[in-house]
Design an enzyme around this catalytic site. Structure first.
Site, PDB file in Angstrom:
ATOM      1  CB  SER A 257      10.216   1.903  -1.594  1.00  0.00           C
ATOM      2  OG  SER A 257       9.302   1.979  -2.647  1.00  0.00           O
TER       3      SER A 257
ATOM      4  CE  LYS B 115       7.383  -1.744  -1.506  1.00  0.00           C
ATOM      5  NZ  LYS B 115       8.349  -0.828  -0.900  1.00  0.00           N
TER       6      LYS B 115
END
Length: 794
Positions: free
Chosen positions: A692, A735
């Site tokens: 990511s 996140k």
């Protein structure tokens, strides 16, 4: 004095009576119905009734006997008695010292109450004498014979009825008298006896009475079968009792004490009273027989005795009653925890289903979230809301399946597994059972406990959970299991498939402030011996503690810092200083020390080559800085910061894309020929891996090469391909929460992750802006600031 009459003379006189007075004193009877021609003893204690009997005995001794509708009425009137009864003659009367009377009456004829003549001192009514008439017929004879035969069977089955009654029934040819004789000796209710009194037609009366006789006969026959079976069992038990008594006598002669026999009998009694399932009771009795034949000094004696103690200690049939009040449960959950609406809603749904369907099986819930968000304490709140017992075991580091299923009794020091031990400690077979840290179970050559949990955490199988130590099934279907985990990836797929996963996200700053004032501060004030008036927190102080002294998804460290402040104030109060003590900004540094965490977002992204990424960690989301620099060299790429293999490949893929699209990105063709590039991710002591960060690394490289800084209010995440595609990643909720905590309001996400935003609470998304991309070009266009303009120095 007793008044005694010649019963034979009175009966003979009244056989010739053809007329009953038109007005009779009425004696109400409790739970008693008198039939014609039947002699019945009665007890008279009411003052009015005693006076009535005295007056009647002084006269012609004839009175009306009528049953009360309700026995508890003390002074019955006309509305409280039936209108049909029986005229009777008093044959004998006995007076007792307490003022009560015992009388013997014989029914004469059915009567019907017509009109009330007198109420004081007792009831006197005008009555109609009812004469029963019938004509002989074949049907009547059949009814009479059938009911006589059936009643004789009843007499033979009922010890309390005399044998002579059969002879009397055989010799009674009058069907009217036969019906009344049988009805008076049958075990009928008051309503049923009154019904027989009110039926004047002989055939109808015999038919109705036949129904009652057949019912009573069926009950008695069934009772006789049960009695025979019980007698057989009693015979067996008596035989065993005599044998045990003989054995006790032999042991006494041999000098063996009675204490052990008493102990065996006590254990046997406890086993019979424990209400175990049939198989468990059979195994316990078998083990008890083995124990009774062992000497106390034998090696196996302690093993058998310990096993029986465990069997008796388990709550086989003990269960607590659930509190299914939805409103009360919701109030308890709200008192103990802030927010967590999804989890609370699921618990209330379970209670609602349980209320509508009592035998529903308990769900297997799994609370997943970072540390400190309240997973374990939520289990305690659920137990308090449902008024169930609570038991918790930690599975972290468990590597032996025997911890779950127990050891077999052949091993020295063997014990049941943690599941059975927890049920025993709970004291009921339907507790809230929390399996903490299910994601940290050890799986190696020493064993695989997660496989043993497959049966425990399956509602279709755990109704017969078999522990190796007990070796008999134990029903776990009434137990509500709750598991907790920080991550789902380490839970085996077969076990994860049995769990209903409920995610508990981390808290944003606003939520932490609410939790601090609602729960943490009051709790720490109480635990440190303070009073509310002694210490004052402001929202700005709590916010500063959150920003500068804690960096977490939960509130555990926040509570520790608040506890530190409370202890400092407690020290002042103990010295005698007077409060209240209001915590100021300058005092906070003295109490908690220097600031531990700084927001470096603006400083680090003010120069080209630095980008902010979003990372997922087992403790929640976090922000990740990616730094890139270049120097003279020979096309080298250095990667530092303890990066994993996948993250290294993402960096190489990003650099390859930039070199292959150098012209489009306005990069000189020979730029990379004499340059080495170094990519570093700070916090080098922490291992980092995953795809990511690909977008973040590529953006940092382009920012470095083009000397265009990344905008300091942007963060990003996404996987990159060699074609510049941005692929979706996981952990979007964590996140986004990390970005919110860090004060970042603009986030770049892969376009295919747009649906993941639905899981994020609206109050978290408020004030934030999301950019969805599917190509790296869109990322660069959005995140990079405009090219700097260099001015000549004068």
């Amino acid at each position: 004095m007793d008044e005694v009459f010649d019963i034979k003379k009175i009966a003979a006189d009244h056989d010739e009576v053809t007329r009953i007075p038109a007005q009779l004193p009425i004696l109400p009877l409790r739970d008693t119905v008198i039939f014609p021609n039947i002699i019945t003893p009665l007890v008279v204690a009411r003052e009015k009734s005693v006076q009535l009997i005295n007056d009647v005995v002084a006269g012609d001794r004839i009175l009306g006997l009528v049953a009360q509708r309700k026995a508890e009425v003390e002074n019955p009137g006309m509305d409280d008695i039936f209108i049909y009864g029986c005229a009777a003659v008093i044959l004998r009367m006995l007076k007792f010292p307490d003022g009560s009377l015992r009388i013997l009456v014989q029914g004469l004829s059915r009567i019907k109450l017509k009109e009330l003549v007198q109420t004081q001192p007792y009831l006197i009514c005008a009555v109609e004498t009812l004469r029963e008439s019938y004509s002989p017929s074949t049907e009547l004879e059949a009814l009479k014979r059938n009911i006589a035969i059936q009643f004789q069977k009843i007499v033979s089955l009922m010890p309390q009825l005399p044998e002579e009654l059969q002879v009397v029934v055989n010799n009674t040819n009058n069907p009217d008298k036969l019906a009344d004789l049988i009805a008076s000796n049958l075990n009928l209710s008051l309503t049923e006896k009154q019904e027989i009194v009110e039926i004047l037609d002989i055939k109808k009366r015999l038919r109705r009475l036949t129904v009652f006789v057949n019912r009573e006969l069926q009950v008695l026959e069934m009772g006789s079968k049960i009695q025979d079976k019980v007698q057989t069992e009693l015979g067996k038990n008596q035989r065993e009792y005599f044998l045990r008594e003989q054995l006790r006598a032999i042991q006494k002669e041999l000098g063996v004490g009675d204490e052990r026999s008493a102990e065996i009998e006590e254990l046997r009694q406890k086993i019979m009273e424990a209400e175990m399932p049939e198989q468990a009771e059979k195994e316990s009795l078998r083990e008890l027989e083995r124990l009774s034949k062992m000497q106390p000094g034998a090696a196996e004696y302690t093993v058998s005795r310990t096993y029986l103690d465990w069997m008796l200690a388990l709550p086989w049939s003990k269960a607590t009653e659930d509190n299914l009040n939805i409103q009360a449960a919701e109030q308890v959950l709200d008192e103990d925890h802030y927010d967590l609406k999804k989890v609370k809603e699921r618990i209330l749904e379970y209670l609602a289903v349980r209320k509508l369907k009592a035998n529903t099986k308990g769900p297997i819930l799994c609370f997943v979230g970072p540390p400190g968000v309240g997973k374990t304490s939520l289990g305690r709140s659920i137990a308090r809301a449902m008024e169930r017992n609570f038991v918790r075991i930690s599975l972290g580091g468990v590597h032996d399946e025997a911890e779950i299923r127990g050891h077999r009794r052949t091993y020295i020091g063997s014990l049941p597994g943690r599941i059975i031990q927890g049920i025993k400690n709970a004291g009921s077979n339907n507790p809230i059972f929390m399996l903490d840290e299910v994601d940290k179970i050890g799986m190696d050559f020493r064993g695989d406990p997660s496989s043993a949990l497959l049966e425990v955490l399956d509602p279709q199988q755990n109704f017969s959970f078999s522990d190796h130590y007990l070796d008999v099934p134990f029903d776990l279907s009434n137990t509500m299991f709750i598991t907790t985990a920080n991550v789902l990836d380490t839970i085996p797929a077969a076990l994860r498939d049995r769990l209903e996963v409920l995610e508990l996200p981390g808290y944003i700053e606003e939520e932490k402030i609410q939790i601090a004032f609602s729960y943490l501060i009051p709790r720490q004030i109480e635990e440190n011996g303070l009073k509310k008036k002694d210490i004052k927190f402001s929202k700005s102080i709590v916010a500063k503690i959150i920003r500068d002294y804690t960096r977490e998804a939960g509130v555990r460290n926040l509570e520790r810092q608040i506890a530190t402040v409370c202890r400092k104030v407690a020290k002042k109060v103990a010295r005698g200083e007077q409060g209240p003590f209001k915590i100021e900004m300058e005092q906070l540094t003295e109490m908690l020390g220097p600031v531990k965490f700084y927001s470096e977002v603006a400083e680090r992204t003010s120069e080209p080559g630095v980008a902010v990424g979003l990372a997922w960690t087992p403790t929640g989301g976090d922000i990740l800085f990616v730094e890139a620099t270049q120097m003279s060299g020979n096309k080298g790429l250095m990667l530092t910061g303890q990066l994993g293999e996948v993250m290294r490949e993402s960096a190489q893929a990003g650099l390859s894309y930039i070199r292959s699209h150098a012209e489009e990105l306005e990069i000189e063709q020979n730029h990379f020929d004499k340059k080495d590039i170094h990519v570093h991710v700070p916090a080098g002591a922490i291992p980092k891996d995953g795809p990511s960060a690909g977008v973040t690394i590529a953006t940092a490289l382009v920012s470095l090469i083009l000397q265009r800084p990344v905008r300091n209010d942007f963060a990003m995440t996404g996987e990159i391909t060699l074609r510049g595609k941005v692929l979706p990643v996981g952990g979007i909720k964590e996140k986004v929460l990390a970005a919110r905590r860090a004060g970042i309001r603009n986030i770049i996400l892969p376009e295919r992750n747009s649906d993941d935003l639905e899981e994020i609470p609206p109050n978290v998304k408020r004030g934030m802006k999301f950019y969805f991309v599917n190509q790296l070009d869109q990322v660069l266009q959005t995140a990079l600031a405009k090219r700097r303009k260099h001015r000549r120095k004068k």
